[in-house]
Structure formats: structure tokens, C-alpha cells
Design an enzyme around this catalytic site. Structure first.
Site, short mmCIF file in Angstrom:
data_model
loop_
_atom_site.label_atom_id
_atom_site.label_comp_id
_atom_site.label_asym_id
_atom_site.label_seq_id
_atom_site.Cartn_x
_atom_site.Cartn_y
_atom_site.Cartn_z
N ARG A 114 -12.01 -0.66 -52.63
CA ARG A 114 -13.47 -0.77 -52.63
C ARG A 114 -13.90 -2.24 -52.59
O ARG A 114 -14.81 -2.62 -51.88
CB ARG A 114 -14.05 -0.08 -53.86
CG ARG A 114 -15.48 0.38 -53.71
CD ARG A 114 -16.01 1.19 -54.90
NE ARG A 114 -15.02 1.52 -55.89
CZ ARG A 114 -14.31 2.65 -55.88
NH1 ARG A 114 -14.49 3.55 -54.96
NH2 ARG A 114 -13.40 2.88 -56.80
N ASP B 135 -17.54 6.03 -49.25
CA ASP B 135 -16.70 7.19 -49.51
C ASP B 135 -15.28 6.68 -49.63
O ASP B 135 -14.90 5.74 -48.91
CB ASP B 135 -16.82 8.23 -48.38
CG ASP B 135 -16.20 9.55 -48.80
OD1 ASP B 135 -16.36 9.95 -49.97
OD2 ASP B 135 -15.52 10.19 -47.97
N ASP C 64 -5.80 6.78 -60.58
CA ASP C 64 -5.33 5.47 -61.03
C ASP C 64 -3.99 5.49 -61.77
O ASP C 64 -3.12 4.67 -61.50
CB ASP C 64 -6.38 4.79 -61.93
CG ASP C 64 -7.48 4.14 -61.11
OD1 ASP C 64 -7.39 4.15 -59.87
OD2 ASP C 64 -8.43 3.60 -61.72
P1 IMP Z 1 -15.88 8.69 -54.34
O1 IMP Z 1 -15.78 8.10 -53.00
O2 IMP Z 1 -16.32 7.70 -55.37
O3 IMP Z 1 -16.62 9.98 -54.36
O4 IMP Z 1 -14.39 9.05 -54.78
C1 IMP Z 1 -13.72 10.19 -54.27
C2 IMP Z 1 -12.46 10.46 -55.06
O5 IMP Z 1 -11.43 9.59 -54.63
C3 IMP Z 1 -12.57 10.24 -56.57
O6 IMP Z 1 -13.02 11.38 -57.23
C4 IMP Z 1 -11.13 9.94 -56.93
O7 IMP Z 1 -10.41 11.12 -57.05
C5 IMP Z 1 -10.63 9.19 -55.71
N1 IMP Z 1 -10.80 7.73 -55.87
C6 IMP Z 1 -11.61 6.91 -55.16
N2 IMP Z 1 -11.47 5.63 -55.58
C7 IMP Z 1 -10.57 5.68 -56.59
C8 IMP Z 1 -10.02 4.66 -57.43
O8 IMP Z 1 -10.34 3.46 -57.38
N3 IMP Z 1 -9.11 5.08 -58.33
C9 IMP Z 1 -8.72 6.37 -58.45
N4 IMP Z 1 -9.21 7.34 -57.72
C10 IMP Z 1 -10.13 7.01 -56.77
#
Ligand code: IMP
Length: 207
Positions: free
Chosen positions: A183, A71, A157
Site C-alpha cells: 500500500r 483495493d 500479516d
Molecule cells: P482491503 O483492500 O483493505 O479491503 O483489503 C482486502 C483484504 O486483503 C483484507 O481483508 C486482508 O485480508 C487482505 N490485506 C490487504 N492488505 C493487507 C495487509 O497489509 N496485511 C494483511 N492483509 C492484507
């Protein structure tokens, strides 16, 4: 030794990323596309780690395999850590990236440059079918700028500027983002946990 790891996602990009990371370890990465009956619980946690654990625990229990879940999101200092775990749904349940970015800029309109610090956070949880889990986190610090720059990536981003790189996440080449992102850092840490628990037990030939 257990050699199959279930990645609790339907996002193909994340599956490819994890397969590349575990290439050469002998661990097979499978995902929820191979388990259509598994339904993950809502992300009801108050932290990224809680949400990653909720998903990894549920996937491990339902599949009988070791499972991994992540997450992630953006924490902005001037907003007390928001949007945080609500990053994907900052401006509403089915919000688009554009709507979330517009709301973020609106909330920060009166915030001076020196108070626009932010960080991306990624929590990754690894759970055994029996319930034992480990969580690792990765961070990437920067600032929210006043207008989008760059066309790569996704989510926030284009608004996330990294002083050390001199550009936004959306302007970074993908290969570079995959080296330094929140990540990437969390996955780098959890890789050791995965290999320790599921890795090859083939003893290399000795002389
Ligand atoms: P998830 O953990 O992949 O569900 O990401 C949750 C939300 O966090 C995404 O919809 C983005 O809005 C934001 N987010 C997470 N990682 C990134 C990234 O590397 N770049 C931009 N937004 C991110």
C-alpha cells in the site's frame, strides 16, 4: 485548482494514512463519513485495479469531487494467485482474519517451502468527477509460512514472511510496514498524480 479529495472508504486508518501522506500539499482529504448518502457499488471486478476503479469512479460521480479508492490482497503462487481479489472473503462472506488464515494454511499444507511464494498487491485509483482516472499499483513479495508469527497488523500479516526483513508483516514495526508495504508503494506513486492534478497553484515567492 481543486483542493478537496474524497477517499472512498469508511476505514479511519486509511484516512489517517492518506492525510499524513498529503500533509503540506494543501489538499484536504475527506472521506465517506462526510457523505453518508453515498453507497459504493459491490467490488465485482476481477482485478484489484478494476475494483479500485469501480469505487473511485462511483465516489467521484456521486460527490462531484476528485476521489481516490484502493483495493488490496494477497496472491499466492501455488494457488494460481488466490485468494487475490477474494482476500477478505476467502473462507466466506463474513470471514474473520483467523478463518481466512486457517484456510490458507490448509490449502498450502502439502506445498513445499520453495513453492510458497506470495505477494501483497495494492491498486489505488484516482478519478476526476468527469470520469478520467489513473491507477497505480504497489507490490511486496514474500512467502507464506506454516504457522502464524507476530501480533501486529491485520489480515494475513502473521503468515506473510519477508526474507529481506527476516520477519513477518505482523512482526514489523508499524513505521517500517508503512515504508515498505504494497500500500505504501502504491500511495507513493499516486501521490505524484494527486499533487499534479489537485496540488497547490500558489507560486512560491521568487527572489
Ligand atoms: P482491503 O483492500 O483493505 O479491503 O483489503 C482486502 C483484504 O486483503 C483484507 O481483508 C486482508 O485480508 C487482505 N490485506 C490487504 N492488505 C493487507 C495487509 O497489509 N496485511 C494483511 N492483509 C492484507
Amino acid at each position: 485548482m481543486h483542493r478537496r479529495l474524497l477517499l472512498a472508504t469508511r476505514n479511519n486508518g486509511k484516512v489517517r494514512e492518506l492525510r499524513a501522506l498529503l500533509d503540506g500539499t494543501g489538499i484536504e482529504v475527506t472521506c465517506l463519513a462526510d457523505f453518508p448518502d453515498i453507497r459504493l457499488p459491490d467490488e465485482s471486478g476481477e482485478t484489484f485495479a478494476e475494483n479500485a476503479l469501480i469505487k473511485a469512479r462511483a465516489a467521484a460521480a456521486a460527490s462531484g469531487l476528485w476521489a481516490l479508492a484502493d483495493d488490496s490482497g494477497l496472491e499466492v503462487e501455488a494457488l494460481g494467485g488466490a485468494p487475490g481479489v477474494r482476500s477478505a472473503r476467502f473462507s466466506g462472506e463474513d470471514a474473520t482474519d483467523g478463518e481466512n488464515n486457517a484456510l490458507l494454511l490448509e490449502r498450502l499444507a502439502d506445498v513445499p517451502d520453495e513453492r510458497r511464494g506470495a505477494r501483497f498487491v495494492s491498486a489505488v485509483a484516482l478519478c476526476a468527477p468527469g470520469g478520467d482516472c489513473v491507477v497505480r499499483e504497489g507490490y511486496c513479495g514474500g512467502a507464506v509460512i506454516r504457522a502464524p508469527h507476530g501480533s501486529g497488523g491485520f489480515g494475513y500479516d502473521p503468515l506473510f514472511y519477508m526474507p529481506g526483513e527476516g520477519m513477518t508483516y505482523a512482526e514489523l514495526p508499524v513505521t517500517r510496514k508503512n515504508e515498505i508495504s504494497h500500500r505504501a508503494r502504491a500511495l507513493f506513486l499516486i501521490k505524484q498524480d494527486i499533487v499534479d492534478r489537485l496540488g497547490s497553484d500558489d507560486t512560491p515567492c521568487s527572489e
